[in-house]
Design a protein around this motif. Structure first.
Motif, PDB file in Angstrom:
ATOM      1  N   GLN A 148       0.822  -1.211   0.000  1.00  0.00           N
ATOM      2  CA  GLN A 148       0.000   0.000   0.000  1.00  0.00           C
ATOM      3  C   GLN A 148       0.852   1.254   0.000  1.00  0.00           C
ATOM      4  O   GLN A 148       0.547   2.241  -0.668  1.00  0.00           O
ATOM      5  CB  GLN A 148      -0.900   0.030   1.235  1.00  0.00           C
TER       6      GLN A 148
ATOM      7  N   ALA B 270      -5.964   0.308  -7.168  1.00  0.00           N
ATOM      8  CA  ALA B 270      -5.451  -0.715  -8.080  1.00  0.00           C
ATOM      9  C   ALA B 270      -4.557  -0.086  -9.134  1.00  0.00           C
ATOM     10  O   ALA B 270      -4.803   1.024  -9.595  1.00  0.00           O
ATOM     11  CB  ALA B 270      -6.610  -1.445  -8.735  1.00  0.00           C
TER      12      ALA B 270
ATOM     13  N   GLU C 132      -4.414  -5.124  -6.882  1.00  0.00           N
ATOM     14  CA  GLU C 132      -4.619  -4.154  -5.803  1.00  0.00           C
ATOM     15  C   GLU C 132      -4.130  -4.748  -4.487  1.00  0.00           C
ATOM     16  O   GLU C 132      -3.935  -5.951  -4.388  1.00  0.00           O
ATOM     17  CB  GLU C 132      -6.105  -3.806  -5.711  1.00  0.00           C
TER      18      GLU C 132
END
Lengths: 250, 446, 315
Positions: free
Chosen positions: C109, C116, C214
């Motif tokens: 992240q 994504a 993602e």
């Protein structure tokens, strides 16, 4: 109650394609001290495992005090009055020595799965545990986690847990294995005193222990009983000598 | 697991029950101190000018209370019985849903139940689902059990999103705790009333779970955890022991869920989802699963990180994860285990000799940790923070993440601190081992 | 009929992708007893690495490089992390990999952001290969099948024809014995762990642009892979293969079968109204419970046959 404590009839056990127990017939009368001996790999511990319900028999039947027990779960067999010790010491290592003994008494004293009775308040239970602890000569080790005991002490504790519940048929799997001379002597006198009046079945390798304790000896070789008699006759038995020493020496 | 002396905990809880009983207060003073702290805590954050408690603090303390019950109930399975469950949240959440429905029913006038007793509805719900799911799951143990609970967790979480009737679909079930039915005449409209209700329930549950560990079932659960074959040969069916422990832990988890419903007045699918189960696992493990009180410490830490740090940083879950990994690798007994490891040294009275080594380790340690945090925050603000339009500021000074300087400083702190730490840690280890050997020689540790 | 064939093909593609992921995990789990929660994270890393690498040098080098990087990371994790934790027992190892999965997700992240990334099918493969009853079968899917088939064959050859492969096979069912025989089991473990991780990375490279790339893809894919591994059974790659295809087909067919239990009951003349108890459950169309089916199967098999379909060992 039946005269025969343990009765094996044509018991066979195979693991996959390998047959370990090849048709064993054995009757052990109540109150007898019975030893099973034999070379390594003969199937002695497997026999124990069959009797105590750890494995199911492939064929044949096993009866305890006259009622068949093959197919029952180990705890069910235990509740019918049969208890055992293990070849590799099997205790509760993280609990104190006192707790180990107390656990051995819980079911027999009717506590079952109670989650509301505080163990600290159970006077007679705790007193009985103390008495048994003293009998095992482990009173000084009372509050030690059992895993920290010496090997011989752990074996003694295991014998204690085994007989705590008052089972009248006791199976001991190599109780003196790995012990020194003095430890063995002590263990033998302990076993003799705690199995007074009970039926004892044990696997052993130490001949002095066997000849000192056993009333009857059964010799197991490659899953078959080749002799079952009083110690003096077994000593002189040709087949037994051959099994242990080979045909040359006999 | 072999009975390796070093991996055994030193605590011997129930043996104490046989010693001549000391006066109640002297024996149990930590409990009373803890309860006192819980009662007094909100007043440290009381805003004297407005005459109101800090809502944020009250909510966080309430969360700590109910999550403590949740984590302890989880440990009934993991620490005490050796059952690692990945789906414990389903008992928590289903208890919450039941409570929410009950509150709505009370509000509608259909049922009479004072708010003080409403968490019991959650408990009964947790008990019921504990029986349902536990009957299946406890057929197995160890890894198979863990996998079944994971599957059940996913099932219930997905069902919670799908079905409107009981779960209210994605929106969840909303409720109102101000039902007007109360034994004490309290309305529970203000947070401090809810907080003290939670405190009372937390104390009751913690005491109950603690006492349960000293019952036949509690001890046999430990026995089955350590050696199920031996447990069989003292007459116990390990499957039934697992089952009863599971069901009881469901009861307490359900109470925690009920308190959740009262506190937040809404129950959604995240109360049954995997992250919730994971929170219990993290809190229990970090605090220490071996004894009893570990999960309490762990919960306090995790909730503080969750509520407090998440305000300041996007990466709080990363910190928890790293802390967790470090714990698993170096301190599998958790915080409680770490503290207990000092016991032998304390017993021979040489704890003071560790003060200087600790300081020598803490300084580079702090440096490395700060460097790590700085790097994480820099990275976090570069990507996540940028998309959220936030800027990194340290004490009023804005830090531009695009320049190299902050990165270099942070990396230097981490790397240099790391190497320095390694040297000091080795020296600390030597000191520690020497002291432990001393303790062993004196018989303070076996 | 057309729906059936198309779904069959799609199910096969998805099943083979699952197999690529699950085979590595089965090997690791069977040999080392470690249920590697971070396995699906390797899948995710493979996809992200491929995305970044292909931005600079294109898809084809990424196909080789990304799995290699994943493998190296796997080796490092095993040597410096897992080996340390091993002495604390299986549960500690499991928890270690769990923590690792959390940390990796967060790192992803922080490096690539929360949204994504546009990891696309490479232009060279972006065309319909053939038509089945009017529906196009995309060339990329054929490519995926090809890679997974190649990988399956090479694993099979490596395990059965090489010396290391034989040791690995033996370790699958009797790890302690192999160690007792004098083989360098730790090195074999590292090799298997790195190999399994690289495989997962490869699956990510080719799967990442088939699905969405993602940060949550690891925790979305993870449980399904566990189901496959447990369902197929420990110690058996064949069982894993069957289970993967089964799961792939079930999930794909579930999406197209737009019926519900209520519809089924209607065939027997039983009509469900809104007042019937459990009406809501009975009216749920199968596509919606498609996501649940693997877990239902998992719970069922663990209750009925805990060793899995073709397992040779207990967990």
């Amino acid at each position: 109650m039946s005269d025969v404590a343990i009765s094996l009839t044509s018991v066979r056990k195979s693991f996959g394609a390998t047959e370990i127990i090849r048709g064993v017939d054995l009757d052990i009368p109540r109150g007898q001290r019975h030893a099973i001996i034999g070379p390594n790999g003969a199937g002695k511990t497997t026999l124990f495992n069959l009797i105590s319900g750890r494995f199911p028999v492939t064929s044949g039947s096993i009866a305890l005090n006259g009622t068949p027990i093959d197919g029952l779960a180990p705890h069910e067999i235990n509740r019918r009055g049969l208890s055992r010790s293990f070849q590799i010491t099997s205790i509760f290592p993280r609990m104190t020595v006192f707790e180990n003994i107390r656990c051995g008494l819980l079911w027999a004293r009717g506590y079952k799965y109670s989650f509301w009775r505080l163990l600290g308040r159970q006077k007679s239970l705790n007193a009985e545990s103390e008495r048994l602890l003293e009998r095992l000569n482990l009173g000084a080790r009372r509050n030690l986690p059992a895993g920290l005991l010496s090997y011989a002490e752990q074996r003694a504790l295991e014998v204690g847990i085994t007989i705590a519940g008052g089972a009248d048929v006791v199976l001991l799997d190599e109780p003196t294995a790995g012990m020194s001379h003095s430890e063995t002597d002590y263990a033998v006198s302990l076993i003799r005193s705690v199995t007074e009046g009970k039926t004892l079945l044990m696997v052993e390798h130490d001949m002095s222990v066997i000849f000192g304790l056993a009333d009857v000896i059964t010799v197991l070789v490659y899953g078959e009983v080749i002799a079952s008699d009083v110690p003096s006759k077994i000593r002189a038995n040709k087949a037994v000598q051959e099994a242990y020493l080979g045909t040359e020496a006999a | 697991m072999s009975a390796d002396a070093d991996s055994l905990p030193r605590v011997t809880p129930a043996a104490a029950d046989m010693v001549t009983p000391r006066p109640f207060l002297r024996e149990h003073w930590p409990w009373f101190v803890a309860i006192l702290i819980a009662i007094v805590m909100p007043w440290f954050f009381f805003n004297w000018s407005t005459g109101r408690h800090s809502g944020f603090v009250l909510t966080m303390l309430s969360e700590i209370g109910l999550m403590t019950i949740f984590a302890l109930s989880f440990n009934m399975q993991m620490g005490h019985t050796g059952l690692l469950s990945f789906g414990h949240a389903i008992l928590f959440g289903l208890g919450g849903y039941c409570t929410a429905h009950a509150l709505n029913a009370i509000k509608d006038g259909g049922v009479w139940l004072p708010t003080e007793l409403v968490p019991l509805v959650g408990g009964v719900g947790g008990l019921f689902f504990g029986i349902l799911f536990g009957y299946l799951a406890t057929k197995q143990r160890a890894t198979a059990f863990a996998m079944i609970t994971m599957g059940m967790g996913e099932l219930v979480a997905a069902a919670a999103l799908m079905f409107m009737g009981f779960f209210g679909g994605e929106g969840g079930v909303s409720t109102n705790r101000v039902t007007g039915v109360s034994l004490l005449g309290a309305s529970y409209s203000s947070s401090w009333q809810v907080y003290y209700l939670i405190v009372v329930w937390t104390v009751i549950c913690v005491v109950a779970m603690r006492l349960q560990t000293m019952t036949p079932l509690g001890r046999m659960a430990n026995a089955c955890r350590d050696n199920f074959e031996r447990a069989q040969f003292v007459g116990y069916d390990p499957r039934m022991v697992r089952f009863y422990q599971f069901v009881l832990s469901g009861f307490f988890a359900g109470i925690a869920g009920g308190l959740y419903a009262i506190l937040y007045e809404i129950v959604t699918f995240d109360t049954v989802a995997a992250p919730k189960s994971a929170t219990a696992l993290l809190a229990t493990y970090i605090g220490g699963a071996g004894g009893f009180f570990g999960p309490i410490l762990g919960t306090i830490l995790v909730v503080l990180l969750q509520s407090g740090v998440s305000l300041l940083s996007n990466a709080w879950l990363l910190y928890v994860g790293v802390l967790f990994i470090i714990m698993v690798m170096f301190a599998p007994g958790g915080i409680v285990g770490l503290i207990a490891a000092h016991a032998p040294i304390a017993r021979i009275g040489r704890l003071r000799e560790l003060v200087v080594p600790y300081i020598r380790v803490l300084i580079p340690g702090l440096m490395a940790v700060l460097g790590f945090i700085a790097l994480v925050e820099l990275a976090s603000f570069t990507t996540i923070g940028a998309s959220q339009g936030k800027k990194l500021a340290l004490g009023g000074m804005a830090i531009d993440t695009a320049t190299a300087m902050p990165w270099i400083v942070a990396a230097a702190a981490l790397i240099l601190g790391g190497f320095w730490l390694r040297r000091e840690a080795a020296a600390f280890r030597r000191r520690w081992d020497a002291l432990i050997d001393e303790a062993k020689a004196q018989g303070a540790a076996a | 009929m057309e729906v059936f064939l198309v779904s069959l093909l799609n199910g096969l593609v998805y099943g083979m992708l699952l197999f690529m992921l699950a085979s590595g995990l089965t090997l690791i789990f069977s040999m080392m007893g470690v249920l590697n929660f971070a396995h699906a994270s390797a899948y995710m890393l493979g996809a992200y690495f491929a995305f970044t690498i292909s931005l600079y040098v294109g898809f084809w080098p990424a196909l080789i490089l990304a799995p290699l990087v994943c493998g190296l990371i796997g080796a490092a994790i095993e040597m410096y992390g897992l080996r340390r934790v091993h002495k604390n027992g299986h549960i500690a190892e499991l928890l270690f990999t769990f923590g690792l999965a959390l940390v990796i997700e967060k790192c992803v992240q922080m490096t690539w952001g929360l949204v994504a990334v546009p990891y696309r099918v490479p232009a060279g493969l972006d065309f319909p290969l053939f038509s089945v009853y009017g529906t196009n079968f995309h060339a990329y899917r054929a490519f995926m099948l090809l890679i997974s088939a190649l990988m399956f064959v090479s694993i099979w050859l490596a395990l059965t024809r090489t010396r290391v492969g034989l040791i690995i096979q033996a370790s699958l069912t009797h790890p302690e014995m192999v160690g007792a025989l004098g083989h360098n089991v730790p090195r074999v473990f590292t090799l298997v762990f790195a190999g399994g991780t690289a495989l997962a990375g490869l699956a990510g490279v080719i799967g990442g642009n088939y699905q969405v790339t993602e940060p949550s893809m690891a925790f979305a894919m993870g449980p399904i892979v566990f189901v496959v591994v447990v369902f197929g059974g420990l110690g058996s790659l064949t069982g894993c293969f069957i289970a993967s295809l089964l799961m792939g087909l079930i999930q794909t067919f579930a999406i197209v079968l737009d019926y519900s239990l209520a519809d089924l009951l209607k065939q027997f003349g039983i009509t469900i109204t809104s007042s019937t108890p459990f009406a809501e459950v009975l009216n749920v169309p199968i596509p919606r419970i498609g996501a649940l089916l693997p877990y239902i199967l998992l719970v069922l098999i663990l209750l009925v046959k805990p060793r899995g379909l073709m397992g040779t060992r207990d967990t």
